[in-house]
Scaffold this motif. Sequence first.
Motif, PDB file in Angstrom:
ATOM      1  N   ILE A  47       0.836  -1.199   0.000  1.00 38.35           N
ATOM      2  CA  ILE A  47       0.000   0.000   0.000  1.00 38.35           C
ATOM      3  C   ILE A  47       0.874   1.254   0.000  1.00 38.35           C
ATOM      4  N   ARG A  48       1.949   1.240   0.775  1.00 38.07           N
ATOM      5  CA  ARG A  48       2.881   2.381   0.745  1.00 38.07           C
ATOM      6  C   ARG A  48       3.410   2.603  -0.674  1.00 38.07           C
ATOM      7  N   ASN A  49       3.780   1.511  -1.338  1.00 33.64           N
ATOM      8  CA  ASN A  49       4.284   1.632  -2.713  1.00 33.64           C
ATOM      9  C   ASN A  49       3.219   2.229  -3.627  1.00 33.64           C
ATOM     10  N   LEU A  50       1.966   1.821  -3.420  1.00 32.85           N
ATOM     11  CA  LEU A  50       0.871   2.360  -4.227  1.00 32.85           C
ATOM     12  C   LEU A  50       0.711   3.863  -4.020  1.00 32.85           C
ATOM     13  N   VAL A  51       0.828   4.302  -2.787  1.00 29.33           N
ATOM     14  CA  VAL A  51       0.730   5.731  -2.493  1.00 29.33           C
ATOM     15  C   VAL A  51       1.744   6.507  -3.316  1.00 29.33           C
ATOM     16  N   SER A  52       2.975   5.992  -3.359  1.00 28.38           N
ATOM     17  CA  SER A  52       4.025   6.648  -4.135  1.00 28.38           C
ATOM     18  C   SER A  52       3.737   6.586  -5.636  1.00 28.38           C
ATOM     19  N   GLN A  53       3.353   5.410  -6.118  1.00 26.18           N
ATOM     20  CA  GLN A  53       3.100   5.228  -7.543  1.00 26.18           C
ATOM     21  C   GLN A  53       1.945   6.089  -8.031  1.00 26.18           C
ATOM     22  N   GLN A  54       0.933   6.241  -7.184  1.00 32.66           N
ATOM     23  CA  GLN A  54      -0.264   6.993  -7.570  1.00 32.66           C
ATOM     24  C   GLN A  54      -0.127   8.493  -7.301  1.00 32.66           C
ATOM     25  N   GLY A  55       1.021   8.910  -6.744  1.00 36.19           N
ATOM     26  CA  GLY A  55       1.256  10.325  -6.514  1.00 36.19           C
ATOM     27  C   GLY A  55       0.428  10.930  -5.399  1.00 36.19           C
ATOM     28  N   GLU A  56       0.050  10.107  -4.420  1.00 34.79           N
ATOM     29  CA  GLU A  56      -0.730  10.602  -3.294  1.00 34.79           C
ATOM     30  C   GLU A  56       0.186  10.961  -2.127  1.00 34.79           C
ATOM     31  N   GLN A  57      -0.362  11.695  -1.162  1.00 32.35           N
ATOM     32  CA  GLN A  57       0.406  12.124  -0.007  1.00 32.35           C
ATOM     33  C   GLN A  57       0.327  11.137   1.153  1.00 32.35           C
ATOM     34  N   SER A  58      -0.762  10.375   1.210  1.00 34.71           N
ATOM     35  CA  SER A  58      -0.963   9.466   2.335  1.00 34.71           C
ATOM     36  C   SER A  58      -1.868   8.320   1.916  1.00 34.71           C
ATOM     37  N   ILE A  59      -1.937   7.308   2.757  1.00 36.24           N
ATOM     38  CA  ILE A  59      -2.831   6.181   2.503  1.00 36.24           C
ATOM     39  C   ILE A  59      -4.285   6.645   2.552  1.00 36.24           C
ATOM     40  N   ALA A  60      -4.578   7.564   3.465  1.00 33.47           N
ATOM     41  CA  ALA A  60      -5.943   8.094   3.556  1.00 33.47           C
ATOM     42  C   ALA A  60      -6.339   8.805   2.265  1.00 33.47           C
ATOM     43  N   ARG A  65      -9.441   8.654  -2.937  1.00 36.07           N
ATOM     44  CA  ARG A  65      -9.432   8.651  -4.409  1.00 36.07           C
ATOM     45  C   ARG A  65     -10.100   7.390  -4.942  1.00 36.07           C
ATOM     46  N   VAL A  66      -9.709   6.254  -4.388  1.00 33.56           N
ATOM     47  CA  VAL A  66     -10.245   4.980  -4.870  1.00 33.56           C
ATOM     48  C   VAL A  66     -11.742   4.881  -4.585  1.00 33.56           C
ATOM     49  N   LEU A  67     -12.158   5.405  -3.445  1.00 32.59           N
ATOM     50  CA  LEU A  67     -13.574   5.378  -3.091  1.00 32.59           C
ATOM     51  C   LEU A  67     -14.421   6.101  -4.134  1.00 32.59           C
ATOM     52  N   HIS A  68     -13.942   7.240  -4.625  1.00 31.14           N
ATOM     53  CA  HIS A  68     -14.742   8.080  -5.522  1.00 31.14           C
ATOM     54  C   HIS A  68     -14.376   7.943  -6.995  1.00 31.14           C
ATOM     55  N   GLN A  69     -13.289   7.215  -7.295  1.00 33.01           N
ATOM     56  CA  GLN A  69     -12.859   7.068  -8.687  1.00 33.01           C
ATOM     57  C   GLN A  69     -12.685   5.581  -9.027  1.00 33.01           C
ATOM     58  N   PRO A  70     -13.773   4.892  -9.323  1.00 31.53           N
ATOM     59  CA  PRO A  70     -13.714   3.450  -9.582  1.00 31.53           C
ATOM     60  C   PRO A  70     -12.818   3.073 -10.757  1.00 31.53           C
ATOM     61  N   GLU A  71     -12.558   4.030 -11.643  1.00 32.95           N
ATOM     62  CA  GLU A  71     -11.688   3.707 -12.784  1.00 32.95           C
ATOM     63  C   GLU A  71     -10.256   3.408 -12.339  1.00 32.95           C
ATOM     64  N   ARG A  72      -9.912   3.717 -11.104  1.00 27.64           N
ATOM     65  CA  ARG A  72      -8.557   3.480 -10.620  1.00 27.64           C
ATOM     66  C   ARG A  72      -8.376   2.113  -9.969  1.00 27.64           C
ATOM     67  N   ILE A  73      -9.468   1.357  -9.821  1.00 25.51           N
ATOM     68  CA  ILE A  73      -9.376   0.112  -9.057  1.00 25.51           C
ATOM     69  C   ILE A  73      -8.480  -0.920  -9.744  1.00 25.51           C
ATOM     70  N   GLY A  74      -8.468  -0.914 -11.078  1.00 25.07           N
ATOM     71  CA  GLY A  74      -7.618  -1.875 -11.787  1.00 25.07           C
ATOM     72  C   GLY A  74      -6.150  -1.691 -11.453  1.00 25.07           C
ATOM     73  N   ASP A  75      -5.700  -0.451 -11.458  1.00 24.90           N
ATOM     74  CA  ASP A  75      -4.309  -0.162 -11.124  1.00 24.90           C
ATOM     75  C   ASP A  75      -4.004  -0.499  -9.667  1.00 24.90           C
ATOM     76  N   VAL A  76      -4.986  -0.267  -8.810  1.00 22.50           N
ATOM     77  CA  VAL A  76      -4.787  -0.559  -7.386  1.00 22.50           C
ATOM     78  C   VAL A  76      -4.626  -2.061  -7.160  1.00 22.50           C
ATOM     79  N   ILE A  77      -5.497  -2.850  -7.749  1.00 28.63           N
ATOM     80  CA  ILE A  77      -5.413  -4.305  -7.566  1.00 28.63           C
ATOM     81  C   ILE A  77      -4.130  -4.843  -8.180  1.00 28.63           C
ATOM     82  N   ALA A  78      -3.726  -4.295  -9.321  1.00 30.66           N
ATOM     83  CA  ALA A  78      -2.459  -4.717  -9.926  1.00 30.66           C
ATOM     84  C   ALA A  78      -1.293  -4.421  -8.994  1.00 30.66           C
ATOM     85  N   GLY A  79      -1.373  -3.279  -8.298  1.00 34.08           N
ATOM     86  CA  GLY A  79      -0.302  -2.920  -7.380  1.00 34.08           C
ATOM     87  C   GLY A  79      -0.291  -3.746  -6.113  1.00 34.08           C
ATOM     88  N   LEU A  80      -1.460  -4.210  -5.685  1.00 34.67           N
ATOM     89  CA  LEU A  80      -1.546  -4.988  -4.452  1.00 34.67           C
ATOM     90  C   LEU A  80      -1.244  -6.466  -4.667  1.00 34.67           C
TER      91      LEU A  80
END
Length: 285
Positions: A47-60, A65-80
Amino acid sequence: MVAEKMSPETDPALLEELEVDLFVEVLHRRYGYDFRDYGRASLTRRIRNLVSQQGEQSIADLAARVLHQPERIGDVIAGLSVPVSEFFRDPSVFLALREVVLPALSTYSQITIWQAGCARGEEVYSLAILLTEAGLYDRTHIFATDISDAALASAKEGIYPSEDLRDAARRYLAGGGTHTLSDYYHARYDRAKMDQRLISRVTFANHNLVTDEVFCEAHLILCRNVLIYFTDVLQDRVLGKFATSLVRGGFLCVGTRENLQFSPAAQKFHAIDIKAQLYRLQGKR
């Protein structure tokens, strides 16, 4: 002096733990992906790696972002997911499959194999080569499943760095290979494409070991280096699914760093080769 009580405001580790809980809950309740029983240390690192890859500041922030932008779920699952594999990894395992399992499977007119957690497909192609050389591939159906659509797409494409195949040639021979590995791919420059006939009997499908049910009656299940990312409770649940899916006397092969012996599900199997982590299902009631 009374010790100061730790809280998210004073303890960064506790704050991160809460953020991970929030992120995992978003994935589960919003999208149906259940990571609650994954090993927490390795999951947190990813999850920390995902935060960096997705350009976010924190896990929260990532959770929001993921909660409100379902188009990002594919990248998230690939990262996890952990799509780390190699051709003929642990050659002694493939030798055991070649010498012990395939002769038993040859007694069936039709063979079904479930490759669970197939990642980018290296083990699927390795298995297909094994079956081809044993003369069994034409009567085999392989279900290759993974939680990541990105990994499945890569597996279907079958294109890998040429260096990976050159490095695998030694492992192929150590695993009992009867030809040369280069017979099974076409190399050009620094890329190699696997012979697509090797997946002519393969069905690639998205399947979540945590939440999805069994879907086939298998003679052999391979699930290597996936269980190590699960808690003991989840490992036992998944092993129960495998026992349900296997035919009487069916085979299960897990990773060399995994072990059934301390799981309640172990009573359903008996060991064929401990070094190769190869087991056989006891007779079903």
